[in-house]
Each structure stands twice: as structure tokens, then as C-alpha cells.
Design a protein around this motif. Structure first.
Motif, PDB file in Angstrom:
ATOM      1  N   ALA A  66       0.801  -1.231   0.000  1.00  0.00           N
ATOM      2  CA  ALA A  66       0.000   0.000   0.000  1.00  0.00           C
ATOM      3  C   ALA A  66       0.840   1.291   0.000  1.00  0.00           C
ATOM      4  O   ALA A  66       0.574   2.174  -0.806  1.00  0.00           O
ATOM      5  CB  ALA A  66      -0.991  -0.030   1.146  1.00  0.00           C
ATOM      6  N   PRO A  67       1.851   1.416   0.868  1.00  0.00           N
ATOM      7  CA  PRO A  67       2.614   2.673   0.853  1.00  0.00           C
ATOM      8  C   PRO A  67       3.719   2.729  -0.213  1.00  0.00           C
ATOM      9  O   PRO A  67       4.417   3.747  -0.316  1.00  0.00           O
ATOM     10  CB  PRO A  67       3.246   2.725   2.255  1.00  0.00           C
ATOM     11  CG  PRO A  67       3.074   1.376   2.848  1.00  0.00           C
ATOM     12  CD  PRO A  67       2.334   0.508   1.909  1.00  0.00           C
ATOM     13  N   VAL A  68       3.866   1.669  -0.963  1.00  0.00           N
ATOM     14  CA  VAL A  68       4.998   1.592  -1.894  1.00  0.00           C
ATOM     15  C   VAL A  68       4.745   2.420  -3.152  1.00  0.00           C
ATOM     16  O   VAL A  68       3.665   2.382  -3.733  1.00  0.00           O
ATOM     17  CB  VAL A  68       5.301   0.110  -2.230  1.00  0.00           C
ATOM     18  CG1 VAL A  68       6.255  -0.023  -3.397  1.00  0.00           C
ATOM     19  CG2 VAL A  68       5.865  -0.588  -1.001  1.00  0.00           C
ATOM     20  N   LYS A  69       5.764   3.168  -3.559  1.00  0.00           N
ATOM     21  CA  LYS A  69       5.616   4.042  -4.725  1.00  0.00           C
ATOM     22  C   LYS A  69       6.202   3.442  -5.990  1.00  0.00           C
ATOM     23  O   LYS A  69       5.857   3.833  -7.102  1.00  0.00           O
ATOM     24  CB  LYS A  69       6.301   5.377  -4.462  1.00  0.00           C
ATOM     25  CG  LYS A  69       5.667   6.155  -3.322  1.00  0.00           C
ATOM     26  CD  LYS A  69       6.041   7.636  -3.430  1.00  0.00           C
ATOM     27  CE  LYS A  69       5.539   8.427  -2.253  1.00  0.00           C
ATOM     28  NZ  LYS A  69       6.464   8.355  -1.107  1.00  0.00           N
ATOM     29  N   ARG A  70       7.150   2.517  -5.797  1.00  0.00           N
ATOM     30  CA  ARG A  70       7.784   1.958  -7.003  1.00  0.00           C
ATOM     31  C   ARG A  70       8.254   0.521  -6.772  1.00  0.00           C
ATOM     32  O   ARG A  70       8.851   0.216  -5.733  1.00  0.00           O
ATOM     33  CB  ARG A  70       8.989   2.824  -7.385  1.00  0.00           C
ATOM     34  CG  ARG A  70       9.655   2.431  -8.695  1.00  0.00           C
ATOM     35  CD  ARG A  70      10.766   3.365  -9.068  1.00  0.00           C
ATOM     36  NE  ARG A  70      10.276   4.691  -9.425  1.00  0.00           N
ATOM     37  CZ  ARG A  70      11.069   5.715  -9.749  1.00  0.00           C
ATOM     38  NH1 ARG A  70      12.385   5.570  -9.738  1.00  0.00           N
ATOM     39  NH2 ARG A  70      10.556   6.880 -10.069  1.00  0.00           N
ATOM     40  N   LEU A  71       7.986  -0.323  -7.750  1.00  0.00           N
ATOM     41  CA  LEU A  71       8.522  -1.684  -7.750  1.00  0.00           C
ATOM     42  C   LEU A  71       9.560  -1.767  -8.865  1.00  0.00           C
ATOM     43  O   LEU A  71       9.284  -1.351  -9.997  1.00  0.00           O
ATOM     44  CB  LEU A  71       7.418  -2.711  -8.043  1.00  0.00           C
ATOM     45  CG  LEU A  71       6.211  -2.768  -7.105  1.00  0.00           C
ATOM     46  CD1 LEU A  71       5.170  -3.767  -7.657  1.00  0.00           C
ATOM     47  CD2 LEU A  71       6.643  -3.182  -5.705  1.00  0.00           C
ATOM     48  N   ILE A  72      10.726  -2.283  -8.525  1.00  0.00           N
ATOM     49  CA  ILE A  72      11.748  -2.477  -9.556  1.00  0.00           C
ATOM     50  C   ILE A  72      12.017  -3.978  -9.603  1.00  0.00           C
ATOM     51  O   ILE A  72      12.553  -4.552  -8.660  1.00  0.00           O
ATOM     52  CB  ILE A  72      13.027  -1.675  -9.239  1.00  0.00           C
ATOM     53  CG1 ILE A  72      12.680  -0.208  -9.028  1.00  0.00           C
ATOM     54  CG2 ILE A  72      14.060  -1.839 -10.360  1.00  0.00           C
ATOM     55  CD1 ILE A  72      13.812   0.628  -8.456  1.00  0.00           C
ATOM     56  N   LEU A  73      11.581  -4.600 -10.691  1.00  0.00           N
ATOM     57  CA  LEU A  73      11.575  -6.054 -10.761  1.00  0.00           C
ATOM     58  C   LEU A  73      12.475  -6.533 -11.893  1.00  0.00           C
ATOM     59  O   LEU A  73      12.464  -5.955 -12.991  1.00  0.00           O
ATOM     60  CB  LEU A  73      10.141  -6.552 -10.980  1.00  0.00           C
ATOM     61  CG  LEU A  73       9.100  -5.950 -10.004  1.00  0.00           C
ATOM     62  CD1 LEU A  73       7.680  -6.305 -10.433  1.00  0.00           C
ATOM     63  CD2 LEU A  73       9.369  -6.408  -8.570  1.00  0.00           C
ATOM     64  N   GLN A  74      13.241  -7.560 -11.618  1.00  0.00           N
ATOM     65  CA  GLN A  74      14.083  -8.110 -12.682  1.00  0.00           C
ATOM     66  C   GLN A  74      13.869  -9.611 -12.727  1.00  0.00           C
ATOM     67  O   GLN A  74      14.586 -10.374 -12.099  1.00  0.00           O
ATOM     68  CB  GLN A  74      15.555  -7.735 -12.433  1.00  0.00           C
ATOM     69  CG  GLN A  74      16.513  -8.139 -13.558  1.00  0.00           C
ATOM     70  CD  GLN A  74      17.023  -9.541 -13.308  1.00  0.00           C
ATOM     71  OE1 GLN A  74      17.683  -9.800 -12.321  1.00  0.00           O
ATOM     72  NE2 GLN A  74      16.701 -10.480 -14.231  1.00  0.00           N
TER      73      GLN A  74
END
Ligand code: SAM
Length: 228
Positions: free
Chosen positions: A110-118
Motif C-alpha cells: 500500500a505505501p509503496v511508490k515503485r517496484l523495480i523487478l528483474q
């Protein structure tokens, strides 16, 4: 020295972000981000004891205990809401495992602004998960390192109302909405290699296996179209 892959991942971390690196292994990424001054706080989550201990030793040796917390936990369980994590990195795992980790830890998102996924594979399933959970793909990158292709997907919570987001096409799930627009040199190389593999499979498939052959021909035509 940080791999080209993790350097590119690091490039998507906003200055002064509060980062959780899930499946951090040796904590290479958090130590790099903090040492370079890009961020001040990171969490390194690891589910396996060996890498967890190595990560902890690494952080202690570099005297970064004030800025990096190493936690032994599965997936997003490493994150407490009081950590005020705004960026989650999950790199170097299969796309399905990444989506399972996100799925199991939804209350932490919920509070997360960005996901960086590899993801190392199954990028399409991961993009589908992101769409289903109202994350928008904001950026993508592709790279070749030591003979392997890697994709990086950067997603942020969607600001537009759910009903207005259009369903992603099969093409955009498979090839990436941004990568398939850019059609970079590396993108072309990745899919050319896939084409070669598919042609080889087709050559070895007996004529009787009509359905399977048809499937492969279909994939070949989709890829050919995507790289044109
Ligand atoms: N993120 C690093 C990178 O990209 O170079 C390390 C990738 S390494 C191949 C994957 C790591 O994820 C392993 O250290 C593994 O123990 C860890 N891992 C796998 N499942 C996990 C989970 N559910 N929660 C936390 N870590 C996990």
C-alpha cells in the motif's frame, strides 16, 4: 564490482528512496546504493540462512549497519510498515516467484511508490500480475550480460481509476509495453535468438504433431511481427 544488471536496477532507484531488496543474496545492491550516496536506508531481505549471514557480514564489514538492516524472512515479510519503505526491488528470480512474493505480501504494498523487478523468465506472467493489481509499467530495460538476456520492469501504483485502464494485449505482456515500442538492439537480439530456437524445435517436430507445430508457428509469427 556490481554487475551490469544490478547497476541498471540501481539506476531506477530514486535518490533518497527507502529501499527493500528482497532476495538480496549478498546485499550487493543495498551496499552499492548506500555507499554511492544514492540512498540512506535499505532493508536486505533473505530467506536462506547462508546468504543472510553473508549479507550481514558484508554490511558489518563495510560499517553500514546504521543504514542497512539485514533480515531473515520470506518475501515481503521482511518489511514492517514502520520502515516506510517506498521502493521494493526483487531481482534475479523467476517471474512467477516474483509475482507470488508480491501476491503473498499485498498488505505491504500500500505505501509503496515503485517496484523495480528483474525477472529471469516468465516476464509475461509478472506483467499480468502487475496489471491485475493496478500497477502501471512506467519503465522497462533489457540488457545482455555474460550471454544472458535480462529484463527490468519498473512499475508504480496506477493513478487512474481502474475502469479506465485498458487491458494489456498479449503482445504487450509478452514483449513489454515499452521494450516492444523501443525495439532496441538487445531486444531484437533476444527475440532473434528465441526465433532460432523455435525454428530448431520445429525442424525436429514430426509432421503428425500438428497442434504443437501450429503453436510454434504461431509463436514464430508473433515474434517476427514484434521485432519488425
Ligand atoms: N537479488 C540478487 C540479484 O539480483 O543478484 C540475488 C538473486 S539470487 C539468484 C535469488 C535470491 O533470492 C537467493 O539468495 C534466494 O535465497 C532468495 N530468495 C528466494 N526466494 C525468496 C523469498 N521468498 N524471500 C526472500 N528471498 C528469497
Amino acid at each position: 564490482k556490481l554487475s551490469k544488471r544490478l547497476k541498471m536496477v540501481a539506476g531506477f532507484v530514486a535518490p533518497q528512496a527507502r529501499v527493500a531488496d528482497i532476495g538480496s543474496d549478498h546485499a550487493y545492491l543495498p551496499t552499492y546504493l548506500v555507499q554511492s550516496g544514492q540512498i540512506n536506508f535499505a532493508l536486505a531481505g533473505e530467506v536462506v540462512k547462508g546468504p543472510f549471514e553473508i549479507a550481514q557480514n558484508q554490511v558489518n564489514e563495510m560499517n553500514l549497519q546504521q543504514q542497512i538492516e539485514v533480515r531473515l524472512a520470506s518475501g515481503l515479510a521482511a518489511i514492517e510498515l514502520t520502515d516506510q519503505i517506498d521502493t521494493i526491488v526483487i531481482a534475479g528470480m523467476g517471474g512467477i516467484l516474483i509475482s507470488e512474493i508480491l501476491d503473498a505480501g499485498q498488505e505491504k504494498l500500500a505505501p509503496v511508490k515503485r517496484l523495480i523487478l528483474q525477472p529471469n523468465n516468465h516476464e509475461d506472467s509478472l506483467r499480468q500480475w502487475l496489471f491485475d493489481h493496478h500497477f502501471m509499467i512506467k519503465n522497462e530495460a533489457i540488457l545482455l550480460e555474460a550471454g544472458k538476456f535480462y529484463e527490468i520492469i519498473v512499475a508504480e501504483p496506477s493513478e487512474i481509476s481502474v475502469s479506465k485502464i485498458s487491458v494489456p494485449s498479449a503482445k504487450s505482456l509478452m514483449f513489454g509495453p515499452i521494450l516492444s515500442e523501443e525495439k532496441s538492439e538487445v531486444f531484437q537480439q533476444k527475440w532473434q535468438k528465441e526465433l532460432t530456437t523455435l525454428h530448431k524445435i520445429l525442424e525436429r517436430l514430426p509432421e503428425e504433431q500438428k497442434e504443437k507445430r501450429q503453436q510454434i508457428l504461431q509463436q514464430i509469427s508473433e515474434i517476427t511481427e514484434a521485432i519488425q
